[in-house]
Design a protein around this motif. Structure first.
Motif, short mmCIF file in Angstrom:
data_model
loop_
_atom_site.label_atom_id
_atom_site.label_comp_id
_atom_site.label_asym_id
_atom_site.label_seq_id
_atom_site.Cartn_x
_atom_site.Cartn_y
_atom_site.Cartn_z
N ARG A 1 -10.83 -6.67 1.52
CA ARG A 1 -9.60 -6.08 0.98
C ARG A 1 -9.59 -4.57 1.17
O ARG A 1 -8.58 -3.97 1.57
CB ARG A 1 -9.49 -6.45 -0.51
CG ARG A 1 -8.25 -5.90 -1.22
CD ARG A 1 -8.58 -4.59 -1.94
NE ARG A 1 -7.41 -4.07 -2.64
CZ ARG A 1 -7.19 -2.79 -2.87
NH1 ARG A 1 -8.06 -1.87 -2.46
NH2 ARG A 1 -6.11 -2.38 -3.50
N ASN A 2 -10.70 -3.92 0.88
CA ASN A 2 -10.76 -2.47 1.01
C ASN A 2 -10.70 -2.03 2.47
O ASN A 2 -10.06 -1.02 2.80
CB ASN A 2 -12.03 -1.93 0.35
CG ASN A 2 -11.93 -1.88 -1.16
OD1 ASN A 2 -10.86 -2.08 -1.73
ND2 ASN A 2 -13.04 -1.61 -1.82
N ILE A 3 -11.34 -2.77 3.35
CA ILE A 3 -11.27 -2.42 4.78
C ILE A 3 -9.84 -2.56 5.28
O ILE A 3 -9.33 -1.69 6.01
CB ILE A 3 -12.23 -3.29 5.60
CG1 ILE A 3 -13.69 -2.97 5.25
CG2 ILE A 3 -12.00 -3.07 7.10
CD1 ILE A 3 -14.70 -3.85 5.94
N GLU A 4 -9.16 -3.64 4.88
CA GLU A 4 -7.77 -3.82 5.29
C GLU A 4 -6.90 -2.70 4.77
O GLU A 4 -6.01 -2.19 5.49
CB GLU A 4 -7.26 -5.17 4.80
CG GLU A 4 -7.86 -6.35 5.55
CD GLU A 4 -7.51 -7.68 4.93
OE1 GLU A 4 -6.85 -7.69 3.85
OE2 GLU A 4 -7.88 -8.72 5.51
N ARG A 5 -7.15 -2.27 3.54
CA ARG A 5 -6.39 -1.17 2.97
C ARG A 5 -6.62 0.12 3.76
O ARG A 5 -5.68 0.85 4.07
CB ARG A 5 -6.81 -0.98 1.51
CG ARG A 5 -6.13 0.17 0.77
CD ARG A 5 -4.65 -0.11 0.58
NE ARG A 5 -4.03 0.89 -0.28
CZ ARG A 5 -2.72 1.04 -0.42
NH1 ARG A 5 -1.89 0.23 0.23
NH2 ARG A 5 -2.23 1.96 -1.22
N ALA A 6 -7.87 0.39 4.10
CA ALA A 6 -8.20 1.58 4.86
C ALA A 6 -7.56 1.55 6.25
O ALA A 6 -7.00 2.56 6.71
CB ALA A 6 -9.71 1.73 4.97
N CYS A 7 -7.62 0.41 6.91
CA CYS A 7 -7.03 0.29 8.24
C CYS A 7 -5.52 0.52 8.19
O CYS A 7 -4.94 1.13 9.10
CB CYS A 7 -7.34 -1.07 8.84
SG CYS A 7 -9.08 -1.31 9.29
N SER A 8 -4.90 0.05 7.12
CA SER A 8 -3.45 0.24 6.97
C SER A 8 -3.11 1.71 6.72
O SER A 8 -2.21 2.27 7.36
CB SER A 8 -2.93 -0.63 5.83
OG SER A 8 -1.56 -0.38 5.58
N LEU A 9 -3.82 2.35 5.80
CA LEU A 9 -3.51 3.73 5.43
C LEU A 9 -3.84 4.71 6.54
O LEU A 9 -3.16 5.73 6.71
CB LEU A 9 -4.25 4.13 4.16
CG LEU A 9 -3.65 3.69 2.83
CD1 LEU A 9 -4.56 4.10 1.68
CD2 LEU A 9 -2.27 4.28 2.63
N LEU A 10 -4.90 4.43 7.28
CA LEU A 10 -5.36 5.38 8.29
C LEU A 10 -4.87 5.06 9.69
O LEU A 10 -5.26 5.71 10.65
CB LEU A 10 -6.89 5.46 8.27
CG LEU A 10 -7.52 5.91 6.95
CD1 LEU A 10 -9.04 5.95 7.06
CD2 LEU A 10 -6.97 7.25 6.50
N HIS A 11 -4.02 4.06 9.81
CA HIS A 11 -3.49 3.71 11.12
C HIS A 11 -2.71 4.89 11.68
O HIS A 11 -1.81 5.44 11.04
CB HIS A 11 -2.58 2.49 11.01
CG HIS A 11 -1.98 2.06 12.31
ND1 HIS A 11 -2.74 1.55 13.34
CD2 HIS A 11 -0.69 2.08 12.76
CE1 HIS A 11 -1.95 1.26 14.37
NE2 HIS A 11 -0.71 1.58 14.04
N ASP A 12 -3.07 5.31 12.88
CA ASP A 12 -2.41 6.44 13.55
C ASP A 12 -2.53 7.74 12.78
O ASP A 12 -1.68 8.64 12.91
CB ASP A 12 -0.92 6.13 13.79
CG ASP A 12 -0.72 5.05 14.85
OD1 ASP A 12 -1.60 4.90 15.71
OD2 ASP A 12 0.31 4.35 14.78
#
Length: 381
Positions: free
Chosen positions: A293-304
């Motif tokens: 869950r936390n990795i998915e959140r990080a990937c979403s927030l830090l995308h681009d």
């Protein structure tokens, strides 16, 4: 001054001093903690109580240099469930107080003072201290960041010489999350014993679960290390193990003597292990879900993101993004603690090219989200 660590500066470093100041004042959000018991991940007390009930009534001190036979049988059963399955002999399992103790025993087993072991250039800061206890040299091999932190086979071969006694491998890797999912021809060519740390094996994200390296390289002596600290979030109960594959079986008599010298694993925790494996896996799945869950959140927030460049890790529970626009990792970490977020600079984990930060995806989700939002807001950089 004679003795160990006499050449080290053991005073607090600048980031620790800044953390102490911030803790005494405005406070901060800790995105570095790998201690599950501080992140709300407490192994169910009722399972521990049930597991311990039978121990107290029959408690006897019966030291075994290999460890409790029932605990070793449970470990054998666990590896039979892995993919691919790893067939082990209970007599090839040695229980230790921790994986750190297991490393120390194996360093003594394999190398004399002046010998060397090969270790990844990016790694958790543990090996150098254990090597210093034995006056063993650590030689670094490179990891290729652009290829998912893959082991550089040429670097591995070049690092070895006539006094190289073994190779240290972590899969999933700490802190990059890289997973070794196939045999490495360079390891076969070197023909050296392998110490494989797989304490993060249950945690995977952008790849299938890590296969046991001993199953990928049955032709080589492989010492597989694991324990209950990461697997069951029980770092306080102190139990690890060394598992020898068939090619390493000739080392067993000497490991038995080494382990018998310390007998570090306590009887209570050894007796708990079969019950933990039998009833603790739903809790393990909860931890895995937290990290994913936390990795998915990080990937979403830090995308681009214009400065933070995060590639989803194959496994483990750390994020190790690269950073553009900064050359000084320590200055960046100090800047961020002043913004109220504690992260670790990449150089804490070795000679890492470029600029990187370490973030723990084990962090409590509420803290993780707020801290990550601060990092994602590029106006604060």
């Amino acid at each position: 001054m004679p003795g160990c660590y006499t050449d080290l500066d053991l005073s607090p470093n600048p980031l620790e001093l800044a953390r102490q100041i911030r803790a005494a004042g405005a406070g901060y959000l800790d995105l570095t903690s790998s201690n599950p018991t501080q992140q709300g991940l407490l192994f169910p007390a009722e399972i521990l109580q049930q597991a311990a009930e039978g121990y107290w009534a029959t408690r006897r001190y019966q030291p075994d240099p290999r460890g409790n036979p029932h605990a070793r049988a449970a470990i054998v059963d666990y590896y039979a469930t892995r993919s691919p399955a790893l067939a082990l002999d209970p007599e090839a399992i040695f229980l230790t107080a921790s994986t750190s103790e297991a490393y120390s025993l194996l360093f003594a087993l394999l190398a004399d003072p002046g010998d060397n072991l090969l270790a990844p250039c990016v790694t958790y800061p543990l090996f150098e201290y254990l090597a210093a206890l034995r006056n063993i040299e650590l030689r670094s091999y490179d990891l290729i960041e652009a290829e998912g932190w893959r082991i550089d086979a040429d670097s591995l071969r070049v690092a070895a010489d006539e006094r190289t006694r073994g190779v240290l491998i972590i899969s999933p890797h700490n802190p990059t999350g890289a997973i070794i999912d196939a045999a490495l021809p360079a390891l076969t060519q070197l023909g050296l014993p392998i110490i494989c740390d797989e304490v993060f094996a249950p945690f995977h994200y952008a790849a299938p679960p890590a296969p046991p390296l001993a199953a990928l390289h049955p032709e080589l002596p492989v010492f597989t290390l694991n324990g209950i600290s990461k697997l069951f979030a029980l770092p306080d109960l102190k139990l690890g193990w060394i598992a020898l594959n068939a090619a390493a079986s000739h080392y067993a008599p000497r490991i038995e003597l080494l382990n018998d010298t310390f007998l570090g694993a306590n009887g209570l925790t050894q007796s708990l292990l079969p019950h933990l494996f039998a009833h603790g896996m739903p809790f393990v799945q909860q931890m895995i879900a937290r990290v994913r869950r936390n990795i998915e959140r990080a990937c979403s927030l830090l995308h681009d993101h214009p400065y933070l460049h995060l590639h989803p890790p194959a496994g483990g529970y750390y994020l190790f993004p690269s950073v553009s626009g900064w050359d000084d990792e320590e200055a960046l970490a100090l800047h961020l603690i002043n913004q109220g977020v504690l992260v670790h600079p990449g150089f804490y984990y070795g000679d890492v090219p470029g600029c990187h930060l370490l973030i723990s995806a084990l962090t409590d989700p509420q803290v993780f989200d707020v801290g990550l939002a601060i990092l994602a807001d590029h106006k604060r950089w």
